[in-house]
Design an enzyme around this catalytic site. Structure first.
Site, short mmCIF file in Angstrom:
data_model
loop_
_atom_site.label_atom_id
_atom_site.label_comp_id
_atom_site.label_asym_id
_atom_site.label_seq_id
_atom_site.Cartn_x
_atom_site.Cartn_y
_atom_site.Cartn_z
N LYS A 52 0.84 -1.21 0.00
CA LYS A 52 0.00 0.00 0.00
C LYS A 52 0.87 1.25 0.00
O LYS A 52 0.67 2.16 -0.80
CB LYS A 52 -0.89 -0.02 1.25
CG LYS A 52 -1.51 1.31 1.60
CD LYS A 52 -2.40 1.23 2.82
CE LYS A 52 -1.72 1.44 4.15
NZ LYS A 52 -1.36 2.84 4.47
N ASN A 53 1.84 1.28 0.90
CA ASN A 53 2.61 2.52 1.07
C ASN A 53 3.63 2.76 -0.04
O ASN A 53 4.28 3.81 -0.07
CB ASN A 53 3.28 2.54 2.45
CG ASN A 53 2.25 2.71 3.56
OD1 ASN A 53 1.09 3.00 3.29
ND2 ASN A 53 2.66 2.49 4.80
N CYS B 117 -4.89 12.70 13.31
CA CYS B 117 -5.44 11.37 13.13
C CYS B 117 -5.60 10.72 14.48
O CYS B 117 -5.31 11.34 15.51
CB CYS B 117 -4.60 10.53 12.18
SG CYS B 117 -3.20 9.75 12.92
N ARG C 133 0.26 14.55 13.82
CA ARG C 133 0.92 14.23 12.54
C ARG C 133 1.07 15.47 11.65
O ARG C 133 0.38 15.61 10.63
CB ARG C 133 0.18 13.10 11.81
CG ARG C 133 0.23 11.80 12.58
CD ARG C 133 -0.45 10.67 11.85
NE ARG C 133 0.36 10.09 10.78
CZ ARG C 133 -0.10 9.19 9.93
NH1 ARG C 133 -1.32 8.78 10.00
NH2 ARG C 133 0.70 8.72 8.99
N ASP D 63 4.82 0.59 11.99
CA ASP D 63 3.64 -0.10 11.45
C ASP D 63 3.57 -1.57 11.88
O ASP D 63 2.59 -2.25 11.55
CB ASP D 63 3.61 0.00 9.91
CG ASP D 63 3.34 1.43 9.45
OD1 ASP D 63 2.88 2.24 10.27
OD2 ASP D 63 3.61 1.72 8.27
N ARG E 297 -8.49 -0.82 4.67
CA ARG E 297 -7.61 0.19 4.08
C ARG E 297 -6.26 -0.42 3.70
O ARG E 297 -5.59 0.10 2.81
CB ARG E 297 -7.35 1.31 5.10
CG ARG E 297 -8.58 2.10 5.46
CD ARG E 297 -8.23 3.22 6.37
NE ARG E 297 -7.22 4.07 5.74
CZ ARG E 297 -6.75 5.19 6.26
NH1 ARG E 297 -7.19 5.61 7.42
NH2 ARG E 297 -5.84 5.89 5.63
N1 EPU Z 1 6.61 14.48 11.05
C1 EPU Z 1 6.73 15.79 11.39
N2 EPU Z 1 6.57 16.74 10.41
C2 EPU Z 1 6.29 16.42 9.13
C3 EPU Z 1 6.16 15.06 8.79
C4 EPU Z 1 6.32 14.10 9.78
O1 EPU Z 1 6.97 16.12 12.54
O2 EPU Z 1 6.17 17.32 8.30
C5 EPU Z 1 6.78 13.43 12.10
C6 EPU Z 1 5.48 12.69 12.39
O3 EPU Z 1 4.67 13.37 13.30
C7 EPU Z 1 6.00 11.37 12.93
C8 EPU Z 1 7.25 11.14 12.09
O4 EPU Z 1 7.62 12.42 11.58
O5 EPU Z 1 6.35 11.48 14.29
C9 EPU Z 1 7.08 10.14 10.99
O6 EPU Z 1 6.12 10.56 10.06
P1 EPU Z 1 6.23 10.29 8.49
O7 EPU Z 1 6.04 11.57 7.79
O8 EPU Z 1 7.46 9.50 8.21
O9 EPU Z 1 4.95 9.38 8.26
P2 EPU Z 1 3.92 9.45 7.07
O10 EPU Z 1 4.62 9.72 5.80
O11 EPU Z 1 2.79 10.33 7.45
C10 EPU Z 1 4.17 6.93 6.49
C11 EPU Z 1 3.26 5.74 6.35
C12 EPU Z 1 2.72 5.34 7.72
C13 EPU Z 1 3.92 5.03 8.62
C14 EPU Z 1 4.90 6.21 8.67
C15 EPU Z 1 6.17 5.90 9.44
C16 EPU Z 1 2.30 6.00 4.17
C17 EPU Z 1 1.13 6.32 3.33
N3 EPU Z 1 2.15 6.10 5.48
O12 EPU Z 1 3.38 7.97 7.07
O13 EPU Z 1 1.96 4.16 7.51
O14 EPU Z 1 3.47 4.75 9.93
O15 EPU Z 1 5.28 6.57 7.33
O16 EPU Z 1 6.85 4.84 8.87
O17 EPU Z 1 3.35 5.63 3.66
C18 EPU Z 1 0.26 2.60 7.92
O18 EPU Z 1 0.49 2.06 6.83
O19 EPU Z 1 -0.46 2.05 8.81
C19 EPU Z 1 0.84 3.91 8.23
C20 EPU Z 1 0.33 4.72 9.13
#
Ligand code: EPU
Length: 417
Positions: free
Chosen positions: A22-23, A116, A121, A304, A396
């Site tokens: 998915k990701n 969320c 986030r 995850d 999802r």
């Molecule tokens: N963060 C910030 N500022 C930002 C972006 C992120 O502070 O601008 C922080 C977040 O709050 C968090 C950390 O950085 O503490 C990690 O967030 P990241 O941006 O890496 O996560 P994401 O891109 O929103 C993706 C996956 C998530 C997975 C995370 C961490 C997708 C679509 N989602 O989310 O997957 O948990 O990376 O590996 O790729 C899931 O599949 O269940 C899922 C939630």
């Protein structure tokens, strides 16, 4: 709302095919926006989140066709620069439309995703990075208005290797004339998959799979034919299920390299794991040892998989500590697991799990995707009937879950209300 009914206590046996990730599918779909013409994506999982991304892209003017797990995305004409609140609020990854539109049109209007179930986030790193590339960002009525007319290559250090920010910045950098150097980029395999796709589309990128990417922007791009990498989290979930319920399960169509720490920790926990090129065999007696984990960015233990590991550890003989350093509040599964008889004590972002306990079936509630997966794992091992409500969360991210588990001998069925 659909429910999942599990009659637990059966060992799992057989082979299960792991779907495309998915990701990885989500950023690859967004990347199609960059190139006029028809891109083909293969091994695309059939999931609610993939459908949501499809709707976001169709709203931009893409034409999307499916044939089984093959998706054709035609981005010849882009008719809108907007990703609306109604879609972005249901799935954060819709925010990838921001980088994709800036990369294709030089402008975008994308709803801010909001918080969320497990915390705020933020997207500050996405926005700071775009500003570093010269994109003007304004907030209006809950929407980010991005103006990339003065965009050009630049150096930007991500203060945290965010997956989402890495994706958005790479997509935008494709159109920024000159060289963009992104430092402290996420190294998750899903980000590497995007890098490889963008290279195939005609973006010169150095540093694939490392924390520093040098991207030469401004070239005209071509559509490509790509295969989505296997879902390491779906694989890890079946691994944990087999581990707790006991049995002998082979995961097919996986990349063991993406699961190295999970495999290492599982071996410590007493599972017998045999790796082959695209397969992982798990043999479990159900007798487990406690193993502490701390979630980290890749190649560390994935957040995850945190919820599923807690479920696995309920069967271990002793106490284990599970700490989430990526999301401090991502523990909504804990009270539900306790309803099934787990002994878990929370202290800040650390769960202490003491086992082994004999879990007993009970009605429980899904709260998010991975939390739900941990309830399924617990339910499969529990004595009696577990009823999991609100399983739209599971849909999802897990393709044909009840079908795949039933093929492994589990007694699982979906009840449609
Ligand atoms: N963060 C910030 N500022 C930002 C972006 C992120 O502070 O601008 C922080 C977040 O709050 C968090 C950390 O950085 O503490 C990690 O967030 P990241 O941006 O890496 O996560 P994401 O891109 O929103 C993706 C996956 C998530 C997975 C995370 C961490 C997708 C679509 N989602 O989310 O997957 O948990 O990376 O590996 O790729 C899931 O599949 O269940 C899922 C939630």
């Amino acid at each position: 709302m659909d429910k999942l009914i599990i009659e637990g206590g059966k060992q799992l046996k057989g082979e299960v095919k792991i779907a495309g990730a998915k990701n990885a599918a989500l950023p690859l779909m967004a990347a199609c926006v960059l190139a006029p013409g028809e891109t083909t994506l293969r091994n695309v999982p059939d999931l609610a989140d993939v459908n949501t991304m499809g709707r976001v892209l169709e709203n931009l003017g893409l034409r999307i066709g499916h044939d089984g797990d093959v998706m054709a995305l035609d981005a010849t004409t882009i008719t809108s620069d907007t990703a609306p609140y109604e879609l972005v609020k249901t799935m954060r990854a819709s925010f990838y439309a921001l980088g994709a539109l800036v990369g294709r049109l030089g402008r975008a209007k994308v709803s801010l995703p909001g918080g969320c179930a497990w915390g705020p986030r933020p997207v500050d790193i996405h926005l700071k990075g775009l500003e570093a590339l010269g994109v003007k960002i304004e907030l209006e009525g809950g929407y980010i208005l991005a103006d990339g007319r003065k965009m050009r290559g630049a150096r930007f250090v991500l203060e945290f290797p965010s997956v989402g920010a890495s994706v958005n910045l790479m997509l935008a950098a494709a159109a920024a004339k000159g060289e963009t150097i992104l430092e402290n980029v996420a190294r998750e395999p899903e980000v590497t998959a995007l890098t490889l796709m963008m290279i195939a589309m005609g973006v010169p990128i150095e540093g694939t799979g490392t924390t520093t990417l040098r991207i030469e922007g401004g070239h005209s791009l071509n559509p490509v034919d790509m295969r989505v990498i296997p879902d390491r989290i779906e694989a890890g979930t079946y691994l944990a299920a087999a581990g707790l319920a006991g049995g002998d399960v082979t995961l097919v169509d996986v990349n063991p390299e993406h699961l190295s720490i999970i495999i290492a920790k599982s071996r410590e926990a007493g599972l017998k794991i045999t790796e082959a090129k695209n397969r992982i065999r798990i043999q479990s007696s159900g007798h487990l040892k406690p193993v502490d984990i701390q979630t980290e960015v890749f190649p560390g233990f994935a957040t995850d998989m945190q919820a599923q590991w807690i479920a696995l550890m309920t069967g271990a003989n002793g106490s284990s500590l599970i700490e989430d350093t990526i999301y401090n509040d991502r523990f909504t599964h804990v009270p539900e697991l306790i309803r099934l008889g787990a002994h878990i004590v929370m202290r800040d972002n650390v769960a202490q799990v003491t086992g082994p306990v004999r879990l007993e079936g009970a009605p429980v509630m899904s709260t998010d995707l991975r939390a739900s997966a941990s309830l399924v794992i617990a339910g499969l091992a529990a004595r009696g009937k577990t009823e999991i409500s609100r399983i739209y969360h599971l849909d999802r991210g897990y393709e044909r879950l009840e079908e795949k588990l039933s093929a492994l001998g589990a007694r699982v069925r979906r009840e449609t209300a």
